[in-house]
Write a protein that holds these residues in place. Structure first.
Motif, short mmCIF file in Angstrom:
data_model
loop_
_atom_site.label_atom_id
_atom_site.label_comp_id
_atom_site.label_asym_id
_atom_site.label_seq_id
_atom_site.Cartn_x
_atom_site.Cartn_y
_atom_site.Cartn_z
N GLN A 149 0.81 -1.21 0.00
CA GLN A 149 0.00 0.00 0.00
C GLN A 149 0.85 1.27 0.00
OE1 GLN A 149 -3.36 0.17 2.67
NE2 GLN A 149 -3.28 -2.04 3.03
N LEU A 150 2.12 1.15 0.28
CA LEU A 150 2.99 2.33 0.37
C LEU A 150 4.04 2.31 -0.73
CD1 LEU A 150 3.61 2.48 4.24
CD2 LEU A 150 1.79 3.55 2.89
N PRO A 151 4.52 3.49 -1.12
CA PRO A 151 5.58 3.52 -2.15
C PRO A 151 6.82 2.78 -1.69
CG PRO A 151 4.65 5.70 -1.76
CD PRO A 151 4.12 4.83 -0.68
N GLN B 149 -3.03 15.38 1.92
CA GLN B 149 -2.60 14.17 1.21
C GLN B 149 -2.23 13.05 2.18
OE1 GLN B 149 0.51 16.44 -0.96
NE2 GLN B 149 -0.28 15.42 -2.81
N ILE B 150 -1.76 13.43 3.36
CA ILE B 150 -1.25 12.45 4.32
C ILE B 150 -2.37 11.82 5.15
CG2 ILE B 150 0.21 12.14 6.37
CD1 ILE B 150 1.97 14.45 5.23
N GLN B 151 -3.27 12.65 5.67
CA GLN B 151 -4.25 12.16 6.65
C GLN B 151 -5.14 11.03 6.13
OE1 GLN B 151 -6.99 15.04 8.29
NE2 GLN B 151 -7.43 13.74 10.06
N PRO B 152 -5.59 11.04 4.90
CA PRO B 152 -6.46 9.95 4.45
C PRO B 152 -5.83 8.57 4.57
CG PRO B 152 -6.60 11.79 2.93
CD PRO B 152 -5.47 12.11 3.87
N ASP B 153 -4.51 8.51 4.56
CA ASP B 153 -3.85 7.21 4.65
C ASP B 153 -3.98 6.58 6.04
OD1 ASP B 153 -3.10 7.19 2.03
OD2 ASP B 153 -1.11 8.05 2.38
N ILE B 154 -4.33 7.39 7.05
CA ILE B 154 -4.57 6.82 8.38
C ILE B 154 -5.76 5.86 8.30
CG2 ILE B 154 -5.28 7.31 10.74
CD1 ILE B 154 -2.42 8.07 10.23
N LYS C 199 -7.15 4.69 5.56
CA LYS C 199 -6.99 3.71 4.49
C LYS C 199 -6.02 2.59 4.83
CE LYS C 199 -5.07 3.38 -0.21
NZ LYS C 199 -4.38 4.13 -1.27
N SER C 200 -4.88 2.95 5.43
CA SER C 200 -3.80 1.97 5.58
C SER C 200 -3.47 1.59 7.01
CB SER C 200 -2.52 2.52 4.92
OG SER C 200 -2.73 2.77 3.55
N ILE C 201 -3.67 2.49 7.97
CA ILE C 201 -3.23 2.23 9.34
C ILE C 201 -4.35 1.60 10.18
CG2 ILE C 201 -2.33 3.26 11.45
CD1 ILE C 201 -0.39 3.16 9.02
N ILE C 202 -5.51 2.21 10.22
CA ILE C 202 -6.58 1.69 11.07
C ILE C 202 -6.96 0.24 10.72
CG2 ILE C 202 -9.03 1.97 11.68
CD1 ILE C 202 -8.56 4.96 11.82
N PRO C 203 -6.97 -0.14 9.43
CA PRO C 203 -7.27 -1.55 9.12
C PRO C 203 -6.25 -2.54 9.72
CG PRO C 203 -7.57 -0.22 7.17
CD PRO C 203 -6.91 0.66 8.19
N GLY C 204 -5.08 -2.06 10.09
CA GLY C 204 -4.06 -2.94 10.66
C GLY C 204 -3.92 -2.81 12.16
N LEU C 205 -4.87 -2.16 12.82
CA LEU C 205 -4.80 -1.97 14.26
C LEU C 205 -5.59 -3.03 15.01
CD1 LEU C 205 -5.32 1.90 14.66
CD2 LEU C 205 -3.16 0.64 14.66
N THR C 206 -5.06 -3.43 16.16
CA THR C 206 -5.84 -4.16 17.16
C THR C 206 -6.38 -3.11 18.12
OG1 THR C 206 -4.48 -6.15 16.98
CG2 THR C 206 -5.73 -5.85 19.03
N HIS C 207 -7.68 -3.13 18.34
CA HIS C 207 -8.34 -2.04 19.06
C HIS C 207 -8.39 -2.35 20.55
CE1 HIS C 207 -9.16 -0.39 15.16
NE2 HIS C 207 -9.85 -1.46 14.82
N TRP C 208 -7.35 -1.94 21.26
CA TRP C 208 -7.22 -2.24 22.69
C TRP C 208 -8.27 -1.54 23.53
CZ3 TRP C 208 -2.90 -4.73 25.41
CH2 TRP C 208 -2.06 -5.44 24.55
N GLN C 209 -8.88 -0.49 23.01
CA GLN C 209 -9.91 0.23 23.77
C GLN C 209 -11.30 -0.36 23.57
OE1 GLN C 209 -8.58 2.63 25.81
NE2 GLN C 209 -6.74 1.77 24.87
N SER C 210 -11.42 -1.35 22.71
CA SER C 210 -12.73 -1.94 22.44
C SER C 210 -13.26 -2.67 23.66
CB SER C 210 -12.62 -2.93 21.27
OG SER C 210 -13.80 -3.70 21.14
N PRO C 211 -14.58 -2.58 23.92
CA PRO C 211 -15.16 -3.37 25.01
C PRO C 211 -15.04 -4.87 24.77
CG PRO C 211 -16.88 -2.36 23.68
CD PRO C 211 -15.58 -1.77 23.23
N ASN C 212 -14.72 -5.26 23.54
CA ASN C 212 -14.56 -6.67 23.20
C ASN C 212 -13.10 -7.14 23.30
OD1 ASN C 212 -17.32 -6.90 22.53
ND2 ASN C 212 -16.90 -5.94 20.56
#
Length: 610
Positions: free
Chosen positions: A49-51, A63-68, A70-83
């Protein structure tokens, strides 16, 4: 934006507002439980996904912020989730995020007082606040007569290796002094060099791996003290003394021990009040308490002072143990009243810790502060500074030379450090100590709700058994051997209600008493005579318990961890998350029940076709 790139103040203002809005939106989405707690990506997902090379020309924030997203959040484990009910929690709150923002703005390596006096002085003050809030001995305050104090480390592992180095140097120098070896002298230097390879660090076999890793870094041996199910997986005085004596017989010299207030696997607690008399016979052994997760519960007076419940068997509060200075009869005006009987509690009043050299807990686990914020309290700061202080010419200054200031570079392994005290300051002021207590009490009650589902519901009784007494919002359980379908191994399953050790140590009787251990030994002897079938049913219970966790995690909606010790594999559900709720753990229990039934049914189907 200039040709050289970067941001001016107006561009930063616009970008910062956009970032804050995105952070708020992310937190709201995570708290709702609508996001899968585990990502569905595969290893290496990000590189395509990156050059392949860094950008040669400036890019705007638009130009930078949309990649958060698009590319970063899909690869996160959500430690703050109630689950998220795995490992231990990592709670981030808005006040701690604001602290990180200011810390970045005021960036300074802060290795000595002169680098930025506010960094040092605020850290000293808030650590004193927390020493009091956690009901620690006054010796751990910076203004104590003995010269104690607190310091913020990056993690409990970092704290352990730091005090381990200090313990090593203190031990060697004390022993050299006892031999009247002049300091400095070639004879002393040679004796220390010859003795260092004989040193051994101790811990429970349940302690976090950081002690074993710290021993490697410190260049010393590491030995564990064995524990038993029937003794709450806690170090017992006889086992400790036997281990120390065996080390000495083998030519090794114990210099350090980690005792745990809440082990990683099961939240087991080593009974400091019972072990202290043994360790007093060996006064050169450094005693460190690793309370990384559970230690934050001491902000609640009922955790700091209540004696051990009867269900903990041989772990008793010593007669005449004094309370600390806090009055438990004081009414606390909060939405979460004190817990009437916290589970799995050992004495933790100041008098219990009077022989302890260091104590550590992580605010970034259970106490609403973003990573990293690990609090290390030391009884005698000179033990750290004499081991870790090296002052080349470029670090010398009149303030350090005066002895009137603290240079935290001498309290840690690295030289530089971040302004972490800000976020702690903001969290404590925003919530108040009562708010922190309310958070601990609420999440413990969520954990108790889950415990009741395991022990009292029809599904829970049919499928599961506890492996230890739940404590600090953590429930450890597994599939009962008696719940394994007979089709899988009829000879193994008949008349098996549950595993022998767990039945004797959980259901209805105190666990860990001497009389019960005798019964347990007799039953264990009988088990060994029954040959392979009983062992095989235990293996099946272990394998299916692990498989249930793997299947659930693969689905991504719920995140659990499994663990194992002394022949049992089990499922851990921890409820310390800031967004934890009874509704979330009820749904989680339904998922666990349904998955367990599916796993067992699939195994039966596969066995019938084999």
């Amino acid at each position: 934006m200039s040709q050289l790139g970067g941001m001016n103040a107006d561009e930063f203002r616009k970008a910062a507002h956009a970032v804050v809005e995105e952070i708020i939106s992310y937190n709201q989405n995570v708290a709702s439980g609508n996001l899968s707690v585990l990502p569905s990506i595969k290893p290496g997902y990000l590189r395509p996904q990156l050059p392949s090379t860094a950008p040669q020309h400036p890019q705007t924030w638009d130009q930078i912020q949309p990649d958060i997203a698009k590319s970063i959040i899909p690869g996160l484990t959500h430690w703050q989730s109630p689950n998220f009910m795995a490992f231990f929690p990592a709670c981030a709150t808005y006040p701690s995020i604001l602290g990180e923002m200011y810390s970045s703005a005021f960036t300074a390596p802060a290795f000595n007082w002169l680098c930025s006096p506010a960094c040092t002085e605020l850290e000293t003050i808030v650590l004193d606040w927390l020493a009091d809030a956690l009901h620690l001995p006054k010796d751990f305050r910076s203004d104590s007569p003995g010269g104690g104090g607190g310091v913020i480390q990056g993690s409990a592992s970092e704290a352990i290796v730091t005090v381990m180095v200090a313990a090593r140097e203190r031990y060697l120098n004390r022993r050299a002094d006892a031999k009247d070896l002049k300091d400095p002298s070639p004879e002393r230097e040679k004796w220390i060099a010859d003795t260092r390879p004989k040193l051994v660090a101790l811990s429970s076999d349940q302690a976090h791996s950081s002690t074993a890793k710290g021993a490697i870094i410190a260049g010393t041996f590491h030995k564990t003290v064995g524990t038993k199910w029937g003794e709450d997986l806690a170090v017992q005085p006889g086992a400790l003394e036997a281990t120390i004596k065996k080390c000495l017989e083998d030519g090794l010299e114990p210099y350090y021990i980690t005792l745990s207030y809440g082990t990683t696997s099961t939240c087991a607690q080593d009974p400091v009040h019972l072990l202290a008399p043994v360790l007093q016979k060996y006064p050169d052994i450094w005693i460190h308490i690793d309370a990384a997760y559970a230690g934050t519960a001491l902000v609640c007076p009922e955790y700091a002072n209540t004696s051990t419940p009867a269900t903990n068997g041989n772990i008793r509060k010593p007669e005449g143990l004094p309370m600390n200075d806090h009055d438990l009869s004081q009414k606390i005006d909060t939405a979460e009243p004190p817990l009437e009987s916290p589970n799995g509690l050992l004495p933790a009043a100041s008098d219990v810790l009077k022989h302890v050299d260091s104590w550590n807990t992580n605010m970034h686990k259970w106490l609403l502060t973003a990573f990293d914020a690990s609090l290390l309290f030391i009884r005698n700061r000179k033990d750290l500074t004499s081991a870790l202080s090296i002052t080349p010419a470029y670090l010398q200054n009149k303030h350090t030379d005066s002895g009137l200031v603290t240079d935290y570079r001498d309290w840690q392994i690295p030289l530089g450090r971040r302004f972490r005290a800000l976020k702690i300051w903001f969290v404590v002021r925003t919530y108040g100590i009562e708010g922190l207590r309310a958070h601990i009490r609420r999440t413990v009650r969520v954990g108790q709700h889950f415990e009741k589902l395991v022990t009292d519901s029809a599904d829970g009784k049919q499928l599961f058994e506890l492996v230890v007494e739940p404590a600090f919002g953590l429930t450890c359980f597994r599939i009962r051997p008696g719940a394994i379908p007979k089709e899988l191994s009829p000879a193994q399953v008949q008349d098996e209600e549950e595993s022998v050790e767990t039945k004797k140590t959980i259901n209805g009787t105190p666990f860990g008493t001497i009389e019960q251990q005798d019964d347990l030994d007799d039953l264990e002897s009988t088990k060994k005579k029954q040959a392979q079938p009983t062992q095989s049913i235990e293996d099946l219970a272990n394998a299916f318990s692990k498989q249930v966790v793997e299947v659930i995690n693969d689905q991504g909606q719920l995140f659990l961890t499994s663990s194992s010790t002394h022949g049992k594999a089990f499922i851990r559900v921890v409820c310390g998350n800031a967004n934890a709720s009874q509704e979330a753990v009820t749904r989680a229990f339904e998922v666990i029940v349904n998955t367990t039934r599916d796993v067992l049914a699939k195994a039966v189907d596969e066995a019938s076709r084999a």
